[in-house]
Each structure stands twice: as C-alpha cells, then as structure tokens.
Design a protein around this motif. Structure first.
Motif, PDB file in Angstrom:
ATOM      1  N   ASN A 184       6.373 -31.017 -53.201  1.00 38.48           N
ATOM      2  CA  ASN A 184       7.784 -31.276 -52.881  1.00 38.48           C
ATOM      3  C   ASN A 184       8.217 -32.658 -53.344  1.00 38.48           C
ATOM      4  O   ASN A 184       9.305 -32.826 -53.889  1.00 38.48           O
ATOM      5  CB  ASN A 184       8.023 -31.149 -51.371  1.00 38.48           C
ATOM      6  N   ALA A 185       7.353 -33.648 -53.105  1.00 41.10           N
ATOM      7  CA  ALA A 185       7.697 -35.014 -53.510  1.00 41.10           C
ATOM      8  C   ALA A 185       7.938 -35.064 -55.010  1.00 41.10           C
ATOM      9  O   ALA A 185       8.924 -35.643 -55.474  1.00 41.10           O
ATOM     10  CB  ALA A 185       6.585 -35.984 -53.110  1.00 41.10           C
ATOM     11  N   ALA A 186       7.048 -34.421 -55.778  1.00 39.18           N
ATOM     12  CA  ALA A 186       7.202 -34.436 -57.236  1.00 39.18           C
ATOM     13  C   ALA A 186       8.499 -33.751 -57.650  1.00 39.18           C
ATOM     14  O   ALA A 186       9.252 -34.255 -58.483  1.00 39.18           O
ATOM     15  CB  ALA A 186       6.004 -33.751 -57.887  1.00 39.18           C
ATOM     16  N   ARG A 187       8.794 -32.603 -57.016  1.00 43.58           N
ATOM     17  CA  ARG A 187      10.039 -31.890 -57.343  1.00 43.58           C
ATOM     18  C   ARG A 187      11.249 -32.760 -57.057  1.00 43.58           C
ATOM     19  O   ARG A 187      12.173 -32.838 -57.855  1.00 43.58           O
ATOM     20  CB  ARG A 187      10.144 -30.625 -56.490  1.00 43.58           C
ATOM     21  N   LEU A 189      11.401 -35.852 -57.036  1.00 44.40           N
ATOM     22  CA  LEU A 189      11.467 -36.986 -57.958  1.00 44.40           C
ATOM     23  C   LEU A 189      11.823 -36.511 -59.363  1.00 44.40           C
ATOM     24  O   LEU A 189      11.767 -37.283 -60.321  1.00 44.40           O
ATOM     25  CB  LEU A 189      10.133 -37.741 -57.969  1.00 44.40           C
TER      26      LEU A 189
END
Lengths: 288, 270
Positions: A184-187, A189
């Motif tokens: 989720n964090a990567a998405r 970002l």
C-alpha cells in the motif's frame, strides 16, 4: 580464558579420536571387548594410510613415495596420466554442484514468486507440487542418469531437482508473507503494479530466498554425489565407488575428507553472502 | 477564472454522506454513518474521536485504500476511485511502513525513483529532505538501526519529497512516547508552515489536534458521524511546547474535552 580452554578440549578430543583410529585396532586381539570390529582398518583405514593415499591420489607423491615436485614436470605428468585424480574429481564435483545450485535457486525463486503472488496459479498447481515433493528426490537419480547420460548434465539435473523444491517452498512462503502495508505504501507513493513487484515484492521475498541458500548448497552437493554414485566418468562420488570396488578404504576416506572440506568452505561462503545481502536486517534475525 | 473571486477558497476534499459497513462474523457493523464535511485549500484539519469511531476508516476511504459502502468522496472535484491513488495526495501511516531493505536515503527518495526523476536532482532533493528532518549523518543507515521517532521522520519525508498538495495522516505519531511526539509536532509544524499543504490528520489525542490543526472535526462514537466542528484560532507560526502553556489552549482544551468525553463514555458503554 574460556575460549582457550574450549580450544584445548577440541584439540584433545580430535587427537584422541585420531589416535584410537590409528592404533586402536592393535589392541583388538588382546582386548576384544574394548575394541569393536568396526575399527578394522579394512573398513575405515588408518589416518596415516589415508594421508598417504591423499598424497598419491592428489599427485603429490608417486606410487613409490617420492615427491612429484622433486622432478621437473612430475606433477603435470601424474595429472595427465590418471583420468580421475583428486583434483579433476574435485573440480567436476564442485562445478556441477554450483550449476545445480544456481539453476535450482533461480528457477525455484521464479516459480515460488509466480505461484506465491497468484492465487489462481497456486490453486491449480499446488496438488502437483505437493505430489512431486513427496517423492524422495534421490529415487529419481537412476532415471535421470538413464535420460541424461553419465556426463555432467545428469549430475546437474539431479542437484537441480533437490534444490528447486527447497527454494520454491521458501520463496512461495515469502511471496505470500509480503507486508500488505508495504505494498500500500508503495502504491500511495505512486508505484505501478510492475514497480510494486520490482521494488517491494521481489526484495521482501529475497529475504526468504537467502535463508534457503545455506541448505541449498549442501543439498546440491548431495545431489551431485548421488548422481556420481550411479554413473559418472568423473567426480568425487565416482572416486568413492571405484575405491569401494577395489576394497580400498583409504581411497574412500580421502574422498569423504575432501567432501567434508568442500562442504565446510561452500557453506561458509554462502553464509558470508547471506550476511551481506541481509545486512539491513537487525542482527538477531540473521541466520533465520 | 473570471467567475470566482480571487480570494475565494478552493474546496480540496469534499465528503458527502459517507457510509461504511463491515461484516464481521456474519454481523453487519456500521463503522461510518452519514459523515459529511469539506476541507478547504491549505487547511490543517484534525479528525478527532474515540478509538473505533471510524476516523481511520474515513481517512483510508479518502486515500482509496478502502471502498465506501455509500456516499461520495471528491478530491479536487474528482470522485475518489477505490484502488486508484491520486498523484498529488500523500499518505503517512501510523504503522512503520519504511522499506527495511532500503537505507534512509533510498526510502526518502523512493517516490522520486518511481517517478523517474533523474539521479542528480533526486540526490539533491533527498539530501535537502534529510537535512530538513534533522537526519543528517543517517542517510546510509537502515531503518532497523533507527529509533521510532527517527523512523517516523523518514516516513514523513518519504511522503513529503514528492511535494504532495494534500496530506493524509493516520495517527502518524500514535506509537511514539510523549517527548518524541512533541518533537515530531515541531518538525511537522515547521515543515507545514513552509508548504501549507491541505492536511487531514487522524488522531485520538486532543492535545495533538489542538497543537497542529486549524479545525477539529469531532466524530461521535461508533457509528462515526460528524458531531461538532471546532475552529482552532491560535496564531501561526506555533510553538508546539509554549502553546500548551497559554490560557487559550486550556480554554479550548476543556471546551472540546467536554464533547469528546461524552463520546468516550458512549464508546465504553456500547
């Protein structure tokens, strides 16, 4: 102080074991209740004889006991003369072990990643994988020799077969255990699906892969040796079989000793690699 | 734009009769019920409420991490679509979600790397962000060797580096001790006062909400509804520590506390 005493104990135990191995049998007739039949040098040879045999098989001395290095070109002549001397045998065994390791690790990783990240694929293929995994891999070695011949290919395939499942299951678990919040964090970002795979799923699965490298290299060596037992032109496994056929315990012991040294060096190298690749993990998690 | 007067405030987040039901063990649970509010450009809004009132659920629906069961969310006039994060919206997690296999500088630079920003520009922006967060000398450290407070600074900069105009924060300092928390308030205030992003900040800590926000939206205990909307008029720039000693702070604290206390009580009896 404690370390020194540990070392002294270790040296003492090793020397005692060697001494019993070397001279224990001489007491067999007088003290048969103390010295078991298994200490018969016919089976396990003697440290001194093993060392002699090591020098001969390693082309360091000729059969009459003189050093090959004493005469110009003596070592090279000896190497050229015997097909399966210690050096060539070790080279073939190590080469095939590394190939089995590399192919097994890379294909196991890809397969584990693919099935670990696709519920559909894992649903379809899992029964087959479980079934294959329940076959003792070594039982397939004769079939592999039959199919791939007695050259290097059959040894690499045997080693691959032993390594691939080990790495597959580790990677599969790792791919399923990727932290949702990292994805989720990567998405959030800005990462696309492919970027999430490349920058989150692959690196976090790698941690699980690395944990399987140590057993993988040992397994690969086992696979190659078994392959060589069944049919080979070169290799340490072949040396053991030849020595056995001639009833030469010393020859077998030299081969076993070389395998022990090779195993220790290979797993030490892999552990170094592992520690480097996992340097971002807190120390207490290393070696997991 | 001739039709709007130049000083007109722009609405950035619009939430209209938002609803969310979860089904747990075959039972329908209403987490958010009919919540509506608007957030204008440059506003720092705290979403305050007792635990389990659905404030994080609202935030995660705005972030497109959770699909709403009903109602509408608009970010800059466009409806939020589940699973499709908006480029200029940044999100800071409560949980530590730094990538443990990347160093501090590679974590901070992640969004720039993803966006294909050239290495030269990336390096200088990462160095600047690390300096702003007071993390000089830690660029090559891995997250595992940092304290909780430092990790949260890295998280903050990882989100801020791509210069989001809207910032969603889910109790980002909830896991920190009081002292570190105050420290983070100062860091956040000084960063925010420079950029003036539009912020939606979820918290259950009234002191934190008062320190940071221009507005506090108080949610009722489950199901979450907007109960009250307080304007927090402390002048800016604010000093996170000195503020707490002013009379106005004490007044506002007891004013909001009274309302909040009723909801905490309801949450416990429910």
């Amino acid at each position: 102080m404690r370390r020194l005493s540990t070392l002294l104990w270790q040296v003492a135990i090793a020397l005692a074991a060697l001494a019993i191995w070397e001279w224990g049998w001489t007491f067999h007739d007088r003290l048969p209740w103390l010295v078991p039949d298994l200490l018969d040098p016919y089976f396990i040879s003697r440290p001194s004889a093993i060392f002699q045999q090591f020098l001969t098989l390693g082309c360091l001395t000729t059969s009459d006991g003189s050093w090959t290095f004493a005469q110009p070109g003596g070592f090279a002549r000896c190497i050229g003369k015997s097909e399966n001397n210690l050096w060539i045998a070790t080279w073939f065994t190590l080469k095939n072990t590394l190939w089995g390791f590399l192919t097994g690790v890379s294909s196991g990783f890809l397969l584990g990643l693919l099935l670990g990240r696709s519920d559909r694929l894992s649903e379809i293929f899992f029964p087959f994988i479980t079934a294959f995994n329940s076959i003792p891999r070594i039982a397939l070695a004769p079939i592999i020799i039959l199919a791939f011949g007695i050259g290097d290919a059959s040894k690499i395939v045997t080693a691959w077969l032993v390594v691939v499942f080990l790495v597959f299951f580790n990677t599969f678990e790792g791919a399923r255990a990727v932290d949702r919040d990292h994805i989720n964090a990567a998405r959030l970002l800005g990462a696309s699906e492919w970027q999430v795979t490349r920058t989150v799923i692959v690196p976090s699965t790698m941690a699980w892969l690395f944990a399987s490298l140590s057993p993988a290299i040992s397994f690969s060596l086992i696979g190659v040796i078994v392959g060589e037992f069944i049919g080979a032109e070169h290799g340490i496994g072949r040396m053991i079989i030849e020595a056995e056929a001639r009833g030469e315990a010393a020859g077998m012991m030299v081969a076993v000793f070389v395998l022990m040294v090779a195993g220790v060096i290979l797993s030490a190298l892999v552990r170094r690699l592992q520690a480097y690749l996992l340097r971002w993990r807190p120390a207490h998690q290393l070696g997991g | 734009m001739p039709s709007t007067p130049p000083e007109a405030v722009r609405c950035r987040i619009e939430i209209d009769r938002l609803r969310k039901n979860f089904s747990a063990d075959g039972r329908e649970v209403v987490a958010v019920d009919d919540a509506s509010f608007r957030i204008n450009d440059g506003e720092f809004v705290a979403l305050l409420g007792p635990s389990g009132c659905g404030k994080s659920t609202i935030l995660n629906m705005v972030a497109t991490l959770i699909a709403p069961s009903g109602g509408a969310i608009k970010v800059d006039g466009a409806p939020a679509v589940f699973g499709k994060p908006v480029r200029h919206v940044g999100y800071v997690f409560q949980k530590d979600t730094l990538f443990p296999w990347r160093t501090v500088e590679d974590n901070v630079g992640y969004a720039l790397e993803i966006a294909g920003v050239p290495a030269g520009e990336r390096r200088s922006r990462v160095a600047e962000a690390i300096r702003q967060a007071g993390l000089d000398g830690f660029a090559h450290f891995y997250p595992a060797s940092l304290s909780g407070g430092m990790r949260q600074r890295v998280s903050l900069m990882r989100t801020l580096i791509s210069r989001p105009e809207i910032l969603l924060m889910d109790e980002p300092f909830g896991a920190l001790d009081t002292h570190t928390k105050l420290d983070m308030h100062s860091v956040l205030l000084s960063l925010w006062e420079r950029q003036r992003q539009t912020v939606l900040f979820v918290t259950h800590d009234l002191g934190e909400a008062l320190t940071l926000a221009d507005r506090i939206i108080l949610l009722s205990a489950r199901p979450g509804r907007v109960k009250q909307d307080f304007r927090i008029d402390f002048p800016r720039p604010r000093d996170a520590v000195a503020l707490r000693e002013t009379r106005r702070y004490a007044e506002l604290f007891s004013h909001v506390w009274h309302s909040l206390g009723e909801e905490f009580a309801k949450g416990h009896s429910a």
